[in-house]
Design a protein around this motif. Structure first.
Motif, mmCIF file in Angstrom:
data_model
loop_
_atom_site.group_PDB
_atom_site.id
_atom_site.type_symbol
_atom_site.label_atom_id
_atom_site.label_comp_id
_atom_site.label_asym_id
_atom_site.label_seq_id
_atom_site.Cartn_x
_atom_site.Cartn_y
_atom_site.Cartn_z
ATOM 1 N N LEU A 62 0.839 -1.204 0.000
ATOM 2 C CA LEU A 62 0.000 0.000 0.000
ATOM 3 C C LEU A 62 0.873 1.252 0.000
ATOM 4 O O LEU A 62 0.651 2.179 -0.782
ATOM 5 C CB LEU A 62 -0.910 -0.030 1.243
ATOM 6 C CG LEU A 62 -1.972 1.050 1.346
ATOM 7 C CD1 LEU A 62 -2.927 0.969 0.152
ATOM 8 C CD2 LEU A 62 -2.742 0.926 2.650
ATOM 9 N N ILE A 63 1.860 1.265 0.876
ATOM 10 C CA ILE A 63 2.732 2.439 0.970
ATOM 11 C C ILE A 63 3.529 2.609 -0.315
ATOM 12 O O ILE A 63 3.655 3.718 -0.850
ATOM 13 C CB ILE A 63 3.674 2.305 2.193
ATOM 14 C CG1 ILE A 63 2.862 2.329 3.488
ATOM 15 C CG2 ILE A 63 4.709 3.429 2.204
ATOM 16 C CD1 ILE A 63 3.650 2.050 4.729
ATOM 17 N N LYS A 64 4.071 1.500 -0.798
ATOM 18 C CA LYS A 64 4.847 1.570 -2.034
ATOM 19 C C LYS A 64 3.994 2.158 -3.162
ATOM 20 O O LYS A 64 4.447 2.998 -3.931
ATOM 21 C CB LYS A 64 5.321 0.170 -2.421
ATOM 22 C CG LYS A 64 6.372 0.173 -3.517
ATOM 23 C CD LYS A 64 6.514 -1.186 -4.173
ATOM 24 C CE LYS A 64 5.526 -1.320 -5.319
ATOM 25 N NZ LYS A 64 5.654 -2.573 -6.055
ATOM 26 N N ASP A 65 2.720 1.697 -3.247
ATOM 27 C CA ASP A 65 1.818 2.194 -4.296
ATOM 28 C C ASP A 65 1.596 3.691 -4.170
ATOM 29 O O ASP A 65 1.473 4.390 -5.183
ATOM 30 C CB ASP A 65 0.456 1.491 -4.203
ATOM 31 C CG ASP A 65 0.488 0.171 -4.941
ATOM 32 O OD1 ASP A 65 1.545 -0.137 -5.527
ATOM 33 O OD2 ASP A 65 -0.544 -0.539 -4.924
ATOM 34 N N GLN A 66 1.493 4.186 -2.933
ATOM 35 C CA GLN A 66 1.249 5.615 -2.762
ATOM 36 C C GLN A 66 2.395 6.427 -3.336
ATOM 37 O O GLN A 66 2.185 7.483 -3.930
ATOM 38 C CB GLN A 66 1.075 5.976 -1.270
ATOM 39 C CG GLN A 66 -0.091 5.282 -0.590
ATOM 40 C CD GLN A 66 -1.379 5.369 -1.400
ATOM 41 O OE1 GLN A 66 -1.825 6.454 -1.786
ATOM 42 N NE2 GLN A 66 -1.962 4.208 -1.702
ATOM 43 N N PHE A 67 3.617 5.920 -3.133
ATOM 44 C CA PHE A 67 4.773 6.691 -3.588
ATOM 45 C C PHE A 67 5.054 6.472 -5.069
ATOM 46 O O PHE A 67 5.340 7.412 -5.793
ATOM 47 C CB PHE A 67 6.019 6.336 -2.765
ATOM 48 C CG PHE A 67 6.006 6.978 -1.405
ATOM 49 C CD1 PHE A 67 6.413 8.303 -1.245
ATOM 50 C CD2 PHE A 67 5.584 6.275 -0.281
ATOM 51 C CE1 PHE A 67 6.395 8.898 -0.002
ATOM 52 C CE2 PHE A 67 5.570 6.870 0.957
ATOM 53 C CZ PHE A 67 5.966 8.187 1.098
ATOM 54 N N LEU A 68 4.958 5.219 -5.522
ATOM 55 C CA LEU A 68 5.389 4.905 -6.879
ATOM 56 C C LEU A 68 4.223 4.754 -7.859
ATOM 57 O O LEU A 68 4.410 4.920 -9.056
ATOM 58 C CB LEU A 68 6.228 3.622 -6.884
ATOM 59 C CG LEU A 68 7.456 3.642 -5.973
ATOM 60 C CD1 LEU A 68 8.179 2.308 -6.029
ATOM 61 C CD2 LEU A 68 8.397 4.782 -6.368
#
Lengths: 298, 361
Positions: free
Chosen positions: A255-261
C-alpha cells in the motif's frame, strides 16, 4: 588534565561522524516524512508547497490524510491483515528456529561456526532470486502443487493454486526471515550454563519443567530480539506479497509503495508510514512494559 | 540400616577407570567426606549418587532401595554445585522456592519455608535480590538454602567452598557444621582440601585413582595413615624410608635410610625385615638449640636450611648431619621474638620413641 582533554576530544572525534550521519540521513528524513504526512499532494506527484504562491493551488498543512485513513475501513483491514501475517510469520519462525538454534548451541564447539555459516549462507544469493525460486517451487506445474491437488482430487475437491495465495506469502516470509530468528536465539542459548539444567533436575524438575523454567525463561531476551527482527521487516515487506501473493494479499508495504510509486500520493504514503511506525512503537513499548512487569511482579 | 550404601561401584570412561569397585556406607545424620586429589573419582561418585551418571557395575542404595532406576529429579537427594548454579533469572527467594515448586508445595506453605530457610542462612533480607547482585559468600548460602529447603534425605556438596577466599571459607566451615547439626540432614561432601575435610567431617574417605585408600575418622586419618599416599596427602609429613630391625614391647627399632637407627611405636603385626615408611608429623619433631637437653629417644644434630613463617607457627627445614632432611614445626610463642632460629643455625632435632606412625609397604 591534558590527558582527559585529549580523551574527550578522541571520544568526540570517534562518535561525531556516525552521530552526524544518523542525524542527517535518519532523523531529518524521518521528520520530513512526519511533515509530509500533514501536507497536500502535488499536482503531478510530490508534495504541494507549504506556502501560498498565489496560484490557487492547495498549500499548507492539513489533517486530511489522517482523516482519509480513518474514513475507509479498507486501510484498517490491510493493517490488520499485515499484523496478522507478521504475527503468524514470527510465530512460525520461532517454532522452527528454536530447535535449530538449540541444536547448534548444543553441538560440539568445532561444528558451531560451520552450522551458523550454513544458516546465513542463503544471504549469499540475491533476495529476489530466492523469492522467484519459490514461484517455481509453488507453481502449478511443480511436483508440490501436483501432489497437493492430486490429494484434493482424490477427495473430489477442486484443484487450488498454491502460488499467489496467502499461503505462498507466508512461506516466503518465513523462508526469508528464518535466519533472523535463528541467530539471536543461538547467541542466547549458546551462553546458557549447562549446569543450570543439572541443578534444575537435581531439585526435582522433569524434562518439560527444565525446558520451560530454565531454558525458555533464560532465552526470552533472544526470543524478543528474534521476534522483533522478524516481525518488523515482515510488516513492511512488499516484494514477497508482490511476487508470491495474489491481488487480495496486499499488505501495508504494498500500500505504501503504491502511494509513492503508483498513485503518486506522497502525503498519504507518509501518513501510512507514520501510522505504521506508531503501531510498532506502541507494540514495542507494551512488550517492554510487560517484560518489566513480569520480572518485577513475579 | 545405613542411609546410603555404595556397593562395589565401578565407572569407566573409554579406557580410563574413574571409579574402581568402591564401597562405603553413610549413616543418617552423618557428615561424610570424599577427599582426594583432582581426578581421583570423587566427583564421579557424587554424580552417580545424584543421578547424573550411572555406575557400570555395582549398586547405590538409599534406605536399602536400589536407585538405579530412579532418575535424578525423583531422588530425594540435592546437590550444592561448585559453581552454585543459581538460576540467574530468578531472585534469591525464587531460587530457594524452586524445589518446593517442583514438589508442588502450596503457596502459603512455600512462602513460610522459604522465609524460614533464608533466615537459617541469614539471608532473609536478600530474598528480592538477584544472584548477580550478591557476593560469592551470599551465593554460597543461597545454594545451601536451596538444597536444604525441602529437607532432602541427603545433601551432596561438590567443593562448595572452593571459590571463596580463605577468611570466608573458614567462616563458612563453622557455619556448615552448625547448619548440618541444626537441620539434621546427612551431608556427603567432596573436596580436595584436606584441612577442610579434617575440620568438617565425621568420617573421611581418602580417595586416589578411583579407589578408597582409607576410610576413618579425621583424627585417625591424620594420626594413623594406613599407607604412604594417605600419610603424604593429609597434612605435612616427614616420610622416612625405614626397615624393621626388631619389634619389642610395643616399640620398633628401625633402620632409617640416611639416618641410622631410630625408635617408633609399633601398630599392627610388624616383624623384622619389613620395609616401609615412618610418617612423622613436623609438630612431633622438637627443634632446639644445638646440644640442648632432651629425653627423646631419637636425637639428631643438623643445620637450618630454610623456614616457612606463617605467623602463629614456623616450619623449619633442617638438614641433618647424616644427610637426611626433616621438617620441624614450632609455635612462635616466645614473647618479643618472631621466631627461634635463622637459616644456618645449628640445631638439634628430636622426637619421642612413641611419635610417628610406621606404615608397611
Amino acid at each position: 588534565m591534558s590527558e582527559t582533554k585529549d580523551n574527550r576530544l578522541a571520544r568526540w572525534a570517534i562518535t561525531a561522524p556516525p552521530t552526524l550521519f544518523l542525524l542527517a540521513f535518519f532523523l531529518v528524513p524521518a521528520l520530513i516524512v512526519v511533515l509530509a504526512s500533514f501536507q497536500y499532494p502535488g499536482e503531478f506527484g510530490g508534495l504541494a508547497p507549504l506556502f501560498d504562491h498565489g496560484d490557487g493551488r492547495e498549500h499548507g498543512l492539513t489533517l486530511e490524510n489522517y482523516r482519509f485513513f480513518a474514513s475507509d475501513f479498507l486501510f484498517t483491514e490491510i493493517f490488520l491483515r499485515s499484523f496478522a501475517v507478521a504475527t503468524a510469520s514470527t510465530l512460525i519462525c520461532l517454532v522452527m528456529a528454536y530447535p535449530v538454534a538449540w541444536l547448534i548451541a548444543r553441538s560440539p564447539k568445532r561444528h558451531r561456526d560451520l552450522l551458523v555459516l550454513l544458516v546465513i549462507l542463503p544471504f549469499a544469493s540475491n533476495f529476489l532470486i530466492r523469492v522467484y525460486a519459490w514461484m517455481i517451487i509453488l507453481g502449478p506445474q511443480a511436483a508440490l502443487a501436483r501432489m497437493f491437488n492430486g490429494v484434493l482430487g482424490a477427495f473430489g475437491l477442486e484443484p487450488v493454486s498454491l502460488l499467489f495465495s496467502p499461503f505462498a506469502v507466508l512461506v516466503g516470509m518465513v523462508y526469508v526471515h528464518l535466519p533472523f530468528m535463528i541467530l539471536p536465539l543461538y547467541t542466547n542459548l549458546e551462553k546458557h550454563d549447562p549446569v543450570l539444567l543439572d541443578a534444575a533436575q537435581d531439585l526435582g524438575a522433569n524434562a518439560w519443567q527444565r525446558f520451560w523454567r530454565v531454558t525458555w525463561s533464560l532465552s526470552l531476551p533472544g526470543v524478543f530480539s528474534g521476534s522483533a527482527l522478524v516481525f518488523i521487516p515482515v510488516l513492511g515487506m512488499f516484494a514477497i506479497p508482490d511476487i508470491l501473493g495474489g491481488t487480495r494479499d496486499m499488505l501495508i508495504g504494498n500500500l505504501i509503495k503504491d502511494q509513492f510509486l503508483g498513485v503518486r500520493d506522497w502525503p498519504f504514503g507518509a501518513t501510512l508510514s507514520i501510522v505504521l511506525t506508531l503501531c510498532v512503537l506502541a507494540l514495542a513499548g507494551f512488550a517492554a512494559w510487560a517484560g518489566k512487569a513480569r520480572r518485577g511482579g513475579a | 540400616m545405613a542411609l546410603l550404601e555404595i556397593r562395589n561401584i565401578t565407572r569407566r570412561f573409554a579406557d580410563f577407570e574413574a571409579v574402581s569397585e568402591v564401597s562405603f556406607t553413610v549413616e543418617s545424620g552423618e557428615f561424610f567426606t570424599l577427599l582426594g586429589p583432582s581426578g581421583c573419582g570423587k566427583t564421579t561418585i557424587l554424580r552417580m549418587i545424584a543421578g547424573f551418571d550411572l555406575p557400570d557395575a555395582g549398586q547405590i542404595l538409599l534406605d536399602g532401595r536400589d536407585l538405579a532406576r530412579t532418575p535424578a529429579e525423583k531422588r530425594p537427594i540435592h546437590t550444592v554445585f561448585q559453581s552454585y548454579a543459581l538460576f540467574p533469572h530468578l531472585s534469591v527467594g525464587q531460587n530457594v522456592a524452586f524445589p518446593l515448586r517442583m514438589a508442588g508445595v502450596a503457596e502459603t506453605e512455600l512462602r513460610r519455608r522459604v522465609r524460614e530457610t533464608l533466615e537459617q542462612v541469614h539471608l532473609a533480607e536478600l530474598a528480592e535480590h538477584y544472584p548477580h547482585e550478591i557476593s560469592g559468600g551470599q551465593k554460597q548460602r543461597v545454594a545451601l538454602a536451596r538444597g536444604l529447603v525441602n529437607r532432602p534425605r541427603l545433601l551432596l556438596l561438590d567443593e562448595p567452598l572452593g571459590a571463596l577466599d580463605l577468611k570466608l571459607r573458614e567462616e563458612m566451615q563453622l557455619e556448615l557444621i552448625k547448619l548440618q547439626r541444626e537441620v539434621g540432614v546427612t551431608f556427603v561432601f567432596v573436596t580436595h582440601a584436606q584441612p577442610e575435610a579434617l575440620a568438617l567431617s565425621h568420617r573421611i574417605a581418602v580417595m586416589n585413582r578411583g579407589r578408597i585408600e582409607q576410610l576413618d575418622e579425621p583424627s585417625r586419618i591424620y594420626s594413623f595413615p594406613s599407607n604412604r599416599f594417605v600419610a603424604d596427602f593429609i597434612g605435612n609429613c616427614n616420610l622416612l624410608e625405614a626397615a624393621v630391625i626388631e619389634r619389642r614391647d610395643g616399640l620398633l627399632r628401625l633402620a632409617a635410610a640416611g639416618l641410622g637407627e631410630i625408635r617408633a611405636p609399633a601398630s599392627d603385626a610388624e616383624k623384622a625385615g619389613d620395609k616401609g615408611v615412618l610418617a612423622l608429623r613436623p609438630e612431633q619433631v622438637r627443634i632446639g638449640a644445638a646440644n640442648s637437653a632432651s629425653d627423646d629417644a631419637n636425637r639428631f644434630p643438623g643445620t637450618v636450611r630454610d623456614f616457612l613463617y606463617v605467623g602463629d607457627v614456623t616450619t623449619y627445614q633442617v638438614a641433618l648431619d647424616n644427610g637426611c632432611q626433616l621438617a620441624a614445626l614450632r609455635p612462635n610463642d616466645a614473647p618479643g621474638r618472631a621466631r627461634f632460629f635463622e637459616v644456618g643455625d645449628r640445631v638439634t632435632l628430636s622426637w619421642a620413641a612413641d611419635a610417628g606412625h610406621y606404615v608397611r609397604d
